[in-house]
Enzyme design. Structure first.
Site, PDB file in Angstrom:
ATOM      1  N   ASP A  38      64.424  69.890  30.182  1.00 40.57           N
ATOM      2  CA  ASP A  38      64.515  71.084  31.018  1.00 40.57           C
ATOM      3  C   ASP A  38      63.124  71.515  31.466  1.00 40.57           C
ATOM      4  O   ASP A  38      62.737  72.673  31.333  1.00 40.57           O
ATOM      5  CB  ASP A  38      65.221  72.213  30.252  1.00 40.57           C
ATOM      6  CG  ASP A  38      65.683  73.329  31.190  1.00 40.57           C
ATOM      7  OD1 ASP A  38      65.761  73.078  32.420  1.00 40.57           O
ATOM      8  OD2 ASP A  38      65.953  74.433  30.698  1.00 40.57           O
ATOM      9  N   GLY A  79      60.272  88.441  30.057  1.00 41.72           N
ATOM     10  CA  GLY A  79      61.084  87.671  30.989  1.00 41.72           C
ATOM     11  C   GLY A  79      62.405  87.319  30.343  1.00 41.72           C
ATOM     12  O   GLY A  79      62.672  87.679  29.191  1.00 41.72           O
ATOM     13  N   VAL A 113      62.803  87.509  26.399  1.00 39.77           N
ATOM     14  CA  VAL A 113      61.587  87.226  25.652  1.00 39.77           C
ATOM     15  C   VAL A 113      60.751  88.502  25.626  1.00 39.77           C
ATOM     16  O   VAL A 113      60.546  89.135  26.666  1.00 39.77           O
ATOM     17  CB  VAL A 113      60.789  86.086  26.316  1.00 39.77           C
ATOM     18  CG1 VAL A 113      59.533  85.786  25.522  1.00 39.77           C
ATOM     19  CG2 VAL A 113      61.649  84.837  26.446  1.00 39.77           C
TER      20      VAL A 113
END
Ligand SMILES: *[C@@H]1O[C@H](CO)[C@@H](O)[C@H](O)[C@H]1NC(C)=O
Ligand SMILES: *[C@@H]1O[C@H](CO)[C@@H](O)[C@H](O)[C@H]1NC(C)=O
Ligand SMILES: *[C@@H]1O[C@H](CO)[C@@H](O)[C@H](O)[C@H]1NC(C)=O
Ligand SMILES: *[C@@H]1O[C@H](CO)[C@@H](O)[C@H](O)[C@H]1NC(C)=O
Length: 822
Positions: free
Chosen positions: A630, A512, A519
Site C-alpha cells: 500500500d 490525519g 492519527v
C-alpha cells in the site's frame, strides 16, 4: 524347483491351517524356523513403532503385504512387498508368509507364489525374520548374518537409515519409485535416486527423463534444495568408495517420526509426525518451484523468481550472452547462453571467476577426487581444456574435495537467499577477468567491513533482547498481550499514558486519518513527541492486521522507515505509537498549491531516492522479505529535514527468504497505485510495490495525483500523460511549475524514466528496487521503457473496476480493505 516349492508350500499351508489357527489375529514379534504369518497376523517391532501385515487400500479389493507405523493413528505404509502383484482373491484362502527350506522368504496365496525374497541359504533352519524399530524387515542367519532386508528394496519411502545409491559388491541399486496412485502401490514411472555417473547426486526422473536434480551430495545438506526445515536436524551421510556410493540420513533426535516419500504426482516430500495434531507435517517438498525444473534456462542460464512471469537470464549477464538472441526473446530458452569471449585454453591464459550461492551444475559429466584441495583442483581444471569449472561440493568448513566439470554447465541456479547454494569457480578468458579481480577484492573488503559492523550490532541486539526479555518476565504485565505481539519485545504503553499524551484524544491533536482510523499527535511526559495511530473499533483492520503491523514493523530498522516506539492493547483499543514526523505526509505537501513550494527539486529528488532505499531494504535487505502492498503519497512521512519515511504496514506481507510472490483472495491497497496483476488477479510480488513506487515518482515530479488527473487536451491519466510527453521528447513538461527554476534537468528526466520503467504493464519488465537505486544514483544509460500499464482512458482497467464496485469519488485515496478478487 518351483514344484518343490509349491509342494512344500501346500504342506506348510495345511500345517498352518491345522496347527496355527490359534495364532490368527495375533501380533508376533519374531518369526523363526518356518513359522508363518497368515491373514490377520501382524509382526510388530520391539518398541511397537512399525508393523508388518496385510493391508487393503481403500475402495479396492487388492491385498498387499506391507509395513506401516503401528504407533500412529494415520495408516502410513512405508514399504510394500508385492506392489506389482496384488492379491485379489484373498477372501477364501489364507495368505501365508514363510521361510522355505531353501532359505527363501516367500508369500503364498494358496499355492501361488505372490512374492519372494529370491534368497537361498544353507542355514535355513536357523533363519529368523524380524521387524526392527527402524522399519527394516530383516531375515538373519546365525550370528545375525544378514540374508535379506527390506531396506535394500525401497518402495516409495526413504526412512532414516535407508540408502540411495549403489552397492557394487552386491550389485544392488537403491532408489524410490512412487506409487501409481494413493490406492495403487504398483510402481509408476517416477523415480528418485542417485545418478552415479560423475560426482553423485539425486535425480527425479520420469522414465529416463530428468525432471529435477537434488544437487551434488554434501555431508551437510541437500545442496539443491532452496529451502529445508532447519528445526529438524538431519545428519546426512555420504559414502564414496569403490564398493559403495550412497546417500542416507538419520535424525539427531531419533524419537521423532519422519519419512521422505516420492508421491504419485512426482513431489518428493519430507514430513514429521506431530502427535498433538495427529498428522504428518510437511517439512520439505521438492521440486519447489518452476525454477527447479531441470535445465529450464539451458546451459549457463539461470532462472529467477524475482519476476512475476517466469524468467531466464544468462547466469552472468556481463560475460555470457544468449546463444540465439531471437529465440531467447520469444522465451525459448533451450539454447542457453555462451561465453561472450571464448576460452583460449592452448595459451594457458584462462583464469577463474568465483560465483557464490549457486546450485552446482549437473554433475553427470564430471571427474572428482575428494582428497584434493581447492588449489590442486584449480590446477587440475587449468590443465584440461574440457574443464569448464571446478568446485568443492563438501560444504563442511575446512574440508577437501574437488569436482571438475568437463562440459558446458547445465541446470545452474543462483539463489537469492544467502547460505543456500555453494561456491563454484568458472573458467573465463583472461580478458573477462580483469574487471573482476578488483571487484572481488572490493567485495571481500565490503564483507569484512560488514562483518566488523554487523557482529557487534548483532551481539548488542542479542544482549539487549535477552535483557529486555528478563526484564519483561520479571515485570509480569497485568495486561497480557495476545499471540505474537508479546514476542515482538516491543515496549507496551498503558492506555492512560497515551490518553494523557494526546489530551484524551482531543480533536485538536488529530494529524490525519489513516486507512484504519485517526492519527493523533502526542507528547509523552519526557517531552518526546509521538504519533499515535488509534484503530477505530469499526475499522476494517482486525486484530490480525494489527498484530501483523506490530510484529512486522518492530523488526524493521532503516532510516527511511518510520520507527515504531511501542503499542498498546486494552479492551477494544488498539494503539500504535510511532515517532512523530513534524512535516506530516508527502501528499499534504506535493498536491497542495501553496505547500508544494516547500519542496524544491533537490528535496524531491532526495525523497525519491530515500523511498527507493527504504523499499530496497523491505524487499531485499531486511531479515524478512516484506511487500508493503500500500505504497502511496499519504504513507510517506517526512521528518524535520524532509527525509522520507515509509509508514503504514497494516497490510504488508512478510515472506520467507525465497518467496517472492503470492496470491491473495483479498485485494487490499489503493486504487491508482495498484499494479494491474494485483488489482485484477490478486497476484502480488515485490514488483507490485515497484509499480506503486513508479506512480509515486511520477506524482512527486509532477505534483499531480495519478488518480483524478485531468488534462485539458486528452483523457489520459498521469501515467498516460507522462508516457506521451516522454515519447514526444517533452518530458520536462511533466514537472510541477513551481520547480521549473530549481531543478536539475538530467535528474528530472532520469526520475521520469525510472518512474515509467516501474509502471510497465508486465511485471517482468519492471526493474527491482536494487536496480532502481542504482539507476537513480548512476549516470549510465537506462533501459528504454515500453508503453506502461493503464495508458489510455479506455484502458483504465483499475478505474473501470472501481466504478463498478465502488463510488470512485468517495473512496478516492482510502485503502480498500476487502475486495474479493474472484
Ligand atoms: C525375485 O525374482 C523375480 C523373478 O526374477 C523378480 O520378479 C522379483 O522382483 C524378485 N524379488 C525380489 C524381492 O527381488
Ligand atoms: C525429541 O523429539 C521428541 C518428540 O518430538 C520430543 O518430545 C523431545 O523433546 C525431543 N528431544 C530433544 C532432545 O530434542
Ligand atoms: C587424489 O588426490 C590426491 C591428493 O592430491 C592424490 O594423492 C591421489 O593420487 C588422487 N587420486 C586419484 C585417483 O587421482
Ligand atoms: C580431461 O580430464 C578427463 C578426466 O580426467 C579426461 O578423461 C580427459 O581425457 C581430459 N581431457 C584432456 C584434453 O586432457
Amino acid at each position: 524347483m518351483i514344484w518343490i516349492l509349491m509342494d512344500l508350500s501346500i504342506l506348510v499351508l495345511l500345517f498352518s491351517l491345522l496347527c496355527f489357527d490359534k495364532i490368527h489375529a495375533t501380533e508376533l514379534s519374531t518369526i523363526s524356523g518356518s513359522q508363518v504369518l497368515t491373514n490377520n497376523d501382524t509382526l510388530v517391532s520391539p518398541a511397537a513403532i512399525f508393523e508388518l501385515g496385510f493391508f487393503q487400500p481403500d475402495n479396492t479389493a487388492s491385498k498387499y503385504l506391507g509395513i506401516w507405523y503401528k504407533k500412529i493413528s494415520v495408516k502410513t505404509v512405508v514399504w510394500v512387498a508385492n506392489r506389482d502383484h496384488p492379491i485379489t482373491n484373498a477372501s477364501a484362502v489364507p495368505l501365508v508368509l514363510n521361510i522355505t527350506d531353501l532359505g527363501n522368504l516367500v508369500l503364498f496365496n494358496n499355492s501361488t507364489i505372490i512374492w519372494s525374497s529370491n534368497t537361498t541359504s544353507t542355514a535355513s533352519i536357523s533363519l529368523t525374520v524380524k521387524l526392527l524399530d527402524t522399519g527394516n524387515l530383516v531375515m538373519v542367519g546365525p550370528q545375525e548374518k544378514m540374508i535379506w532386508q527390506s531396506f535394500d528394496h525401497p518402495t516409495d519411502t526413504l526412512l532414516p537409515g535407508m540408502k540411495l545409491g549403489k552397492d557394487y559388491l552386491r550389485d544392488i541399486e537403491w532408489h524410490l519409485t512412487s506409487w501409481n496412485s494413493n490406492q495403487d502401490p504398483s510402481p509408476s514411472g517416477l523415480t528418485w535416486g542417485a545418478d552415479i555417473i560423475g560426482y553423485p547426486e539425486n535425480k527425479l526422473r520420469q522414465g529416463s527423463v530428468v525432471k529435477y536434480r537434488g544437487g551434488p551430495w554434501s555431508n551437510q545438506r541437500f545442496t539443491g534444495a532452496s529451502q529445508f526445515n532447519r528445526s529438524l536436524t538431519f545428519v546426512y551421510e555420504v559414502v564414496l568408495t569403490k564398493s559403495e556410493v550412497s546417500f542416507s540420513y538419520i535424525l539427531e533426535n531419533s524419537s521423532m517420526l519422519t519419512r521422505t516419500a516420492l508421491n504419485s504426482s512426482g513431489q518428493l516430500e519430507s514430513s514429521v509426525w506431530v502427535e498433538e495434531g495427529k498428522k504428518w507435517q510437511l517439512s520439505l517438498s521438492l521440486p519447489r518451484d518452476i525454477c527447479d525444473t531441470y535445465n529450464i534456462c539451458g546451459e549457463y542460464g539461470s532462472c529467477s523468481l524475482d519476476t512475476v512471469t517466469q524468467s531466464c537470464a544468462c547466469f552472468d549477464e556481463k560475460r555470457f550472452v544468449p546463444r540465439d538472441e531471437k529465440r531467447w526473446d520469444t522465451a525459448d530458452f533451450s539454447g542457453g547462453c555462451v561465453r561472450r569471449t571464448p576460452l583460449d585454453c592452448k595459451n594457458g591464459s584462462d583464469g577463474f571467476i568465483k560465483y557464490s550461492n549457486v546450485k552446482l551444475p549437473d554433475a553427470e559429466d564430471t571427474w572428482f577426487n575428494m582428497s584434493m584441495s581447492l588449489n590442486e583442483c584449480e590446477e587440475e581444471c587449468l590443465k584440461n581444456c574440457s574443464c569448464m569449472a571446478y568446485a568443492n561440493p563438501d560444504t563442511n568448513v575446512g574440508s577437501r574435495g574437488c569436482v571438475i566439470w568437463l562440459s558446458d554447465l547445465k541446470d545452474i541456479r543462483v539463489y537469492s537467499a544467502a547460505g543456500v547454494g555453494q561456491d563454484i569457480f568458472v573458467k573465463m578468458a583472461s580478458s573477462e577477468i580483469v574487471g573482476q579481480s578488483s571487484n572481488t577484492k572490493k567485495g571481500d573488503a565490503k564483507v569484512k567491513i560488514m562483518l566488523v559492523v554487523i557482529i557487534p550490532v548483532v551481539l548488542i541486539i542479542c544482549g539487549l533482547s535477552t535483557w529486555l526479555w528478563y526484564a519483561r518476565k520479571k515485570r509480569k504485565h497485568a495486561e497480557q498481550m495476545e499471540g505474537g505481539v508479546s514476542e515482538s519485545q516491543l515496549p507496551l504503553f498503558s492506555f492512560s499514558t497515551i490518553a494523557t499524551a494526546t489530551a484524551n484524544f482531543s480533536t485538536d491533536n488529530v494529524l490525519g486519518e489513516g486507512g484504519f482510523g485517526p492519527v493523533y499527535k502526542g507528547v509523552l511526559k519526557e517531552g518526546l513527541e509521538i504519533a499515535v495511530k488509534r484503530h477505530s473499533k469499526t475499522s476494517g483492520q482486525g486484530i490480525d492486521e494489527f498484530k501483523n503491523e506490530v510484529i512486522t514493523v518492530s523488526k524493521l530498522q532503516h532510516r527511511n522507515l518510520v520507527k515504531l516506539l511501542g503499542c498498546c492493547i486494552q479492551g477494544d483499543e488498539k494503539l500504535l505509537v510511532y515517532e512523530y514526523m513534524p512535516n506530516k505526509s508527502l501528499d499534504s505537501l506535493i498536491f497542495d498549491q501553496k505547500q508544494s513550494m516547500v519542496l524544491n527539486w533537490s528535496k524531491r529528488f532526495n525523497i525519491i531516492k530515500g523511498i527507493a532505499r527504504g523499499l530496497l531494504y523491505l524487499h531485499h535487505d531486511s531479515r524478512l522479505r516484506i511487500i508493503h502492498r500500500d505504497l502511496k503519497a499519504s504513507n510517506i512521512l517526512l521528518d524535520e529535514d524532509m527525509n522520507p519515511k515509509i509508514s503504514d504496514f497494516g497490510i504488508a506481507r512478510s515472506f520467507g527468504g525465497n518467496e517472492t510472490e503470492a496470491n491473495t483472495h483479498r485485494v487490499v491497497g489503493t486504487y491508482g497505485y495498484m499494479a494491474p496483476e494485483y488489482a485484477l488477479d490478486g497476484l502480488f510480488s515485490i514488483k507490485s510495490d515497484v509499480f506503486s513506487y513508479g506512480v509515486l515518482v511520477l506524482e512527486i515530479v509532477s505534483g499531480k495525483k495519478n488518480r483524478g488527473f485531468i488534462h485539458p487536451e486528452h483523457d489520459n491519466n498521469l501515467i498516460g500523460h507522462a508516457w506521451s510527453v516522454y515519447n514526444e521528447g517533452r518530458s520536462m513538461e511533466l514537472i510541477d511549475e513551481n520547480l521549473a527554476k530549481s531543478c536539475d534537468k538530467s535528474e528530472v528526466i532520469r526520475s521520469i524514466e525510472v518512474g515509467l520503467l516501474c509502471v510497465q504493464q508486465n511485471a517482468g519488465d519492471r526493474p527491482n528496487m536494487s536496480s532502481v537505486v542504482r539507476m537513480l544514483d548512476d549516470e549510465g544509460t537506462l533501459p528504454i521503457p515500453k508503453q506502461p500499464a493503464f495508458y489510455m482512458q479506455g484502458e483504465l482497467l483499475v478505474a473501470d473496476f472501481t466504478s463498478s464496485t465502488y463510488n470512485a469519488g468517495s473512496v478516492s485515496d482510502l485503502t480498500i480493505t476487502e475486495v474479493d478478487s474472484r
